[in-house]
Design an enzyme around this catalytic site. Structure first.
Site, short mmCIF file in Angstrom:
data_model
loop_
_atom_site.label_atom_id
_atom_site.label_comp_id
_atom_site.label_asym_id
_atom_site.label_seq_id
_atom_site.Cartn_x
_atom_site.Cartn_y
_atom_site.Cartn_z
N GLU A 5 -27.48 -32.28 -31.54
CA GLU A 5 -26.71 -32.18 -32.78
C GLU A 5 -25.24 -32.53 -32.58
O GLU A 5 -24.40 -32.21 -33.41
CB GLU A 5 -26.81 -30.76 -33.35
CG GLU A 5 -28.21 -30.31 -33.71
CD GLU A 5 -28.81 -31.04 -34.90
OE1 GLU A 5 -28.26 -32.08 -35.33
OE2 GLU A 5 -29.83 -30.56 -35.41
N HIS B 278 -23.71 -23.65 -34.21
CA HIS B 278 -24.92 -23.96 -34.98
C HIS B 278 -26.04 -23.06 -34.48
O HIS B 278 -26.28 -22.97 -33.28
CB HIS B 278 -25.30 -25.43 -34.80
CG HIS B 278 -26.66 -25.77 -35.34
ND1 HIS B 278 -27.04 -25.47 -36.63
CD2 HIS B 278 -27.72 -26.38 -34.75
CE1 HIS B 278 -28.28 -25.88 -36.82
NE2 HIS B 278 -28.73 -26.44 -35.69
N HIS C 256 -30.11 -21.15 -35.38
CA HIS C 256 -31.35 -21.06 -36.15
C HIS C 256 -31.68 -19.58 -36.36
O HIS C 256 -32.80 -19.14 -36.13
CB HIS C 256 -32.50 -21.75 -35.40
CG HIS C 256 -32.33 -23.21 -35.22
ND1 HIS C 256 -33.23 -23.99 -34.53
CD2 HIS C 256 -31.35 -24.07 -35.64
CE1 HIS C 256 -32.82 -25.25 -34.51
NE2 HIS C 256 -31.69 -25.32 -35.19
N TYR D 225 -19.03 -9.28 -51.82
CA TYR D 225 -17.71 -9.90 -51.69
C TYR D 225 -17.46 -10.53 -50.33
O TYR D 225 -16.63 -11.44 -50.18
CB TYR D 225 -16.61 -8.88 -52.00
CG TYR D 225 -16.35 -7.86 -50.91
CD1 TYR D 225 -15.47 -8.13 -49.87
CD2 TYR D 225 -16.97 -6.61 -50.93
CE1 TYR D 225 -15.22 -7.20 -48.87
CE2 TYR D 225 -16.75 -5.69 -49.95
CZ TYR D 225 -15.87 -5.98 -48.91
OH TYR D 225 -15.64 -5.07 -47.92
N HIS E 224 -33.59 -25.71 -41.71
CA HIS E 224 -33.00 -25.93 -40.39
C HIS E 224 -32.26 -24.70 -39.87
O HIS E 224 -32.72 -24.06 -38.95
CB HIS E 224 -32.07 -27.14 -40.46
CG HIS E 224 -31.59 -27.64 -39.15
ND1 HIS E 224 -31.20 -28.95 -38.95
CD2 HIS E 224 -31.41 -27.03 -37.96
CE1 HIS E 224 -30.83 -29.11 -37.69
NE2 HIS E 224 -30.94 -27.96 -37.07
N TYR F 20 -6.47 -10.47 -45.08
CA TYR F 20 -7.51 -9.56 -44.59
C TYR F 20 -7.51 -9.55 -43.06
O TYR F 20 -7.57 -10.59 -42.41
CB TYR F 20 -8.87 -10.02 -45.11
CG TYR F 20 -10.04 -9.16 -44.69
CD1 TYR F 20 -10.30 -7.95 -45.32
CD2 TYR F 20 -10.90 -9.57 -43.66
CE1 TYR F 20 -11.39 -7.17 -44.95
CE2 TYR F 20 -11.98 -8.80 -43.28
CZ TYR F 20 -12.22 -7.59 -43.93
OH TYR F 20 -13.29 -6.83 -43.56
#
Length: 213
Positions: free
Chosen positions: A69, A88, A90, A109, A151, A204
């Site tokens: 990827e 990334h 799964h 939120y 994916h 925040y």
């Protein structure tokens, strides 16, 4: 050393249960290119020398191939100056929602952790393809995360620590949303309510570091 931080992040990703085996990947910007986990190797066996340096033109040197990827990592870094780390995964619940090809709406939120009012699901394309990369970039517009249809999930953030924290939070949000759907239809926060949350998120978690007398 950045390569070691990439490995630590990959290992932590698995420890947190948001990835399994070698299915996900981790990268960090370095100069005009980036460092990324190699294709198909168990994270537990990785050494700093195994982390692949991909250049700005997409080329690399060494005996190991970058993650399959690598293309969307490369392309995201090219168009997003604010991104220095990409994860990334799964993960179970994010991937479940992605297989339904649904966006994650603002039922809570904390959706704002990804930088917007929702978390988009990019259309399906074959893994490793330019088409998938193009879809991911569009879904990540003004966002720090997106789902990939059938994916998984991508998180693009300022650094590895933040990327991992966002990925973990999104997985929990996907689990909560899917659980809520088992009972009924969750109430969705309005645009105005999410605008207020996004404004609050600008400060925040930030502490005033000035010392008091």
């Amino acid at each position: 050393m950045l390569a070691k931080d990439v490995i630590k992040t990959a290992l932590k990703m698995n420890d947190l249960g948001i990835n399994q085996g070698t299915s996900g990947n981790v990268s960090a910007r370095k100069g005009s290119g980036f460092l990324i986990t190699p294709s198909g190797l168990d994270y537990d066996s990785l050494k700093a020398k195994d982390i692949v340096k991909v250049k700005q033109d997409g080329s690399y040197k060494g005996p190991l191939k970058p993650s399959s990827e690598w293309r969307f990592h490369h392309d995201i870094y090219q168009v997003r100056d604010d991104v220095n780390a990409i994860i990334h995964t799964h993960s179970k619940f994010a991937t479940t929602l992605a297989c339904l090809r649904q966006d994650l709406p603002p039922f809570h939120y904390m959706i704002a952790v990804a930088g917007g009012k929702d978390i988009r699901c990019a259309p399906y394309a074959t893994f490793g393809s330019q088409e998938l990369s193009d879809h991911a970039i569009e879904a990540l517009q003004d966002r720090k995360a997106c789902l990939l249809a059938n994916h998984g999930m991508i998180v693009a953030a300022e650094n590895l620590k933040k990327a991992l924290a966002i990925a973990h939070e999104i997985e929990l949000l996907c689990e909560q949303y899917l659980n809520a759907l088992q009972v009924g239809e969750p109430h969705i926060l309005s645009d105005a309510e999410m605008e207020e949350v996004l404004e609050k998120f600008k400060t925040y978690g930030k502490q005033d570091t000035k010392e008091e007398d």
